[in-house]
Scaffold this active site. Structure first.
Site, PDB file in Angstrom:
ATOM      1  N   LYS A 103       0.870  -1.183   0.000  1.00  0.00           N
ATOM      2  CA  LYS A 103       0.000   0.000   0.000  1.00  0.00           C
ATOM      3  C   LYS A 103       0.898   1.221   0.000  1.00  0.00           C
ATOM      4  O   LYS A 103       1.916   1.238   0.681  1.00  0.00           O
ATOM      5  CB  LYS A 103      -0.892   0.020   1.244  1.00  0.00           C
ATOM      6  CG  LYS A 103      -1.716   1.311   1.351  1.00  0.00           C
ATOM      7  CD  LYS A 103      -2.751   1.245   2.435  1.00  0.00           C
ATOM      8  CE  LYS A 103      -2.259   1.631   3.804  1.00  0.00           C
ATOM      9  NZ  LYS A 103      -1.650   2.982   3.900  1.00  0.00           N
ATOM     10  N   GLU A 139      -9.415   7.561   3.235  1.00  0.00           N
ATOM     11  CA  GLU A 139      -9.316   7.924   4.659  1.00  0.00           C
ATOM     12  C   GLU A 139      -9.858   9.319   4.932  1.00  0.00           C
ATOM     13  O   GLU A 139      -9.535  10.281   4.235  1.00  0.00           O
ATOM     14  CB  GLU A 139      -7.842   7.829   5.117  1.00  0.00           C
ATOM     15  CG  GLU A 139      -7.680   8.242   6.581  1.00  0.00           C
ATOM     16  CD  GLU A 139      -6.413   7.757   7.258  1.00  0.00           C
ATOM     17  OE1 GLU A 139      -5.670   6.945   6.671  1.00  0.00           O
ATOM     18  OE2 GLU A 139      -6.180   8.188   8.412  1.00  0.00           O
TER      19      GLU A 139
HETATM   20  O1  KIV Z   1      -1.013   2.655   8.672  1.00  0.00           O
HETATM   21  C1  KIV Z   1      -2.157   2.214   8.728  1.00  0.00           C
HETATM   22  O2  KIV Z   1      -2.519   1.450   9.628  1.00  0.00           O
HETATM   23  C2  KIV Z   1      -3.091   2.619   7.679  1.00  0.00           C
HETATM   24  C3  KIV Z   1      -4.533   2.253   7.834  1.00  0.00           C
HETATM   25  C4  KIV Z   1      -5.160   2.800   9.023  1.00  0.00           C
HETATM   26  C5  KIV Z   1      -5.304   2.504   6.607  1.00  0.00           C
HETATM   27  O3  KIV Z   1      -2.692   3.219   6.741  1.00  0.00           O
END
Ligand code: KIV
Length: 273
Positions: free
Chosen positions: A120, A189
Site C-alpha cells: 500500500k 481515509e
Molecule cells: O497505517 C495504517 O494502519 C493505515 C490504515 C489505518 C489505513 O494506513
C-alpha cells in the site's frame, strides 16, 4: 476423507469479486505473529501491516519515522501467521516517493523478503505513474487517498477531506488515476461519506474506508484502536470492541499483589524436589 472445510485463500482478485457481488471486505491492521493468528481465526479478509505501528506499537507521534527494516520485520511476522488472509504491507515515508526506481526496489523487498502479497502506498494522481509501473512488474498495489497520514505536516492536522470543491476534485481525479493505473483496492481515509460513495460507485477497484462512511466496499481499522490498546488519539470513526489495556493492568496488579503477599508461587507452581 477429511471433513475439514477447504480454506479459501483471499487474493487481490477476491477483493474485486467481492466488490462486484456487493460483499463487504474486512481489513484490520496487524503487526505481530500471534495477533495475526487470532485475526486469521476471526475470518478477516486482509491483514494490513500499517505504518501506524510507528504510533501504536512504538509510541511515536506520527508515522513518518517508520523505516523499511521495521516494516519488513513486522510484515514477515504477520505473513508467517496468515495462511488465508491477504497480507498487505504499508510502504513507509520516503521509501517510494523519490523515484519510481526506489519504489520498485523497496516494494520488491516486501514481496521477496517479507512475504507480503501486496503493498500500500499513499498519494493521489502524482503517484499514478509509479503505481502503474509496480503493477506492470507484478506487484499488486493498494492506493491510499483522502487524508494521507504521511503528509500530516502538509495537511496541518487530521482534517476531513472533500469539504471544498478543489479538495473534492483532487480526490476524485486521484481515485480515477489510481483505478486506471490498476490498483486492486484503495483506502479512502477521513473524507465525507458522499464523496466516498461517489468514488466507490465510479471505480473498478475496491474502496476500503476509514472515517469515510458506510458506502465503501469495505472498512479498515487499526487493531490496537478497536481492542482498547491505544488511546493517545481517539478518532470519532473508531468503534471500540474491547478494553484490553484495562485487562492487562488488572492482571499485572493482581500479580503484584500475589507476589507481595507471598501467595504466588503456590506449591503447585513450584518444584518441591
Ligand atoms: O497505517 C495504517 O494502519 C493505515 C490504515 C489505518 C489505513 O494506513
Amino acid at each position: 476423507m477429511s471433513t475439514t472445510p477447504k480454506m479459501k485463500k483471499i487474493t487481490t482478485r477476491t477483493f474485486l469479486k467481492k466488490k462486484q457481488k456487493g460483499d463487504r471486505i474486512v481489513v484490520l491492521t496487524a503487526y505481530d505473529y500471534y495477533t495475526a493468528q487470532i485475526l486469521e481465526k476471526s475470518g478477516v479478509d486482509a491483514l494490513l501491516v500499517g505504518d501506524s505501528l510507528n504510533m501504536v506499537v512504538y509510541g511515536h507521534n506520527n508515522t513518518l519515522s517508520a523505516e523499511m527494516d521495521k516494516m519488513l520485520f513486522h510484515t514477515r511476522a504477520v505473513a508467517d501467521a496468515a495462511a488465508r488472509s491477504l497480507v498487505i504491507a504499508d510502504m513507509p515515508f520516503m521509501s517510494y516517493q523519490s523515484s519510481t526506481e526506489t519504489a520498485i526496489v523497496n516494494a520488491g523487498k516486501f514481496l521477496k523478503e517479507s512475504g507480503a502479497e501486496a503493498v500500500k502506498l499513499e498519494g493521489g494522481i502524482e503517484m499514478a505513474p509509479t503505481i502503474k509501473r509496480l503493477i506492470e512488474l507484478g506487484i499488486p498495489v493498494m492506493g491510499h487517498i483522502g487524508l494521507t497520514p504521511q503528509s500530516v505536516h502538509r495537511f496541518g492536522g487530521a482534517r476531513v477531506q472533500g469539504r471544498t470543491e478543489v479538495g473534492r476534485n483532487y480526490v476524485i481525479e486521484s481515485a480515477h488515476a489510481l483505478d486506471e493505473a490498476g490498483c486492486f483496492s484503495c483506502v479512502l481515509e477521513l473524507m465525507t461519506a458522499p464523496l466516498a460513495e461517489k468514488i466507490t460507485k465510479a471505480v473498478k477497484m475496491a474502496t476500503i474506508g476509514i472515517g469515510a462512511g458506510t458506502h465503501c466496499d469495505g472498512q479498515v481499522l487499526v487493531i490496537n484502536d478497536i481492542i482498547g490498546m491505544y488511546d493517545q488519539i481517539t478518532p470519532r470513526f473508531v468503534r471500540r470492541y474491547a478494553n484490553v489495556a484495562a485487562e492487562i493492568e488488572k492482571a499485572a496488579k493482581q500479580f503484584s499483589e500475589d507476589v507481595r503477599s507471598g501467595s504466588y508461587p503456590s506449591d503447585e507452581e513450584s518444584f518441591l524436589e
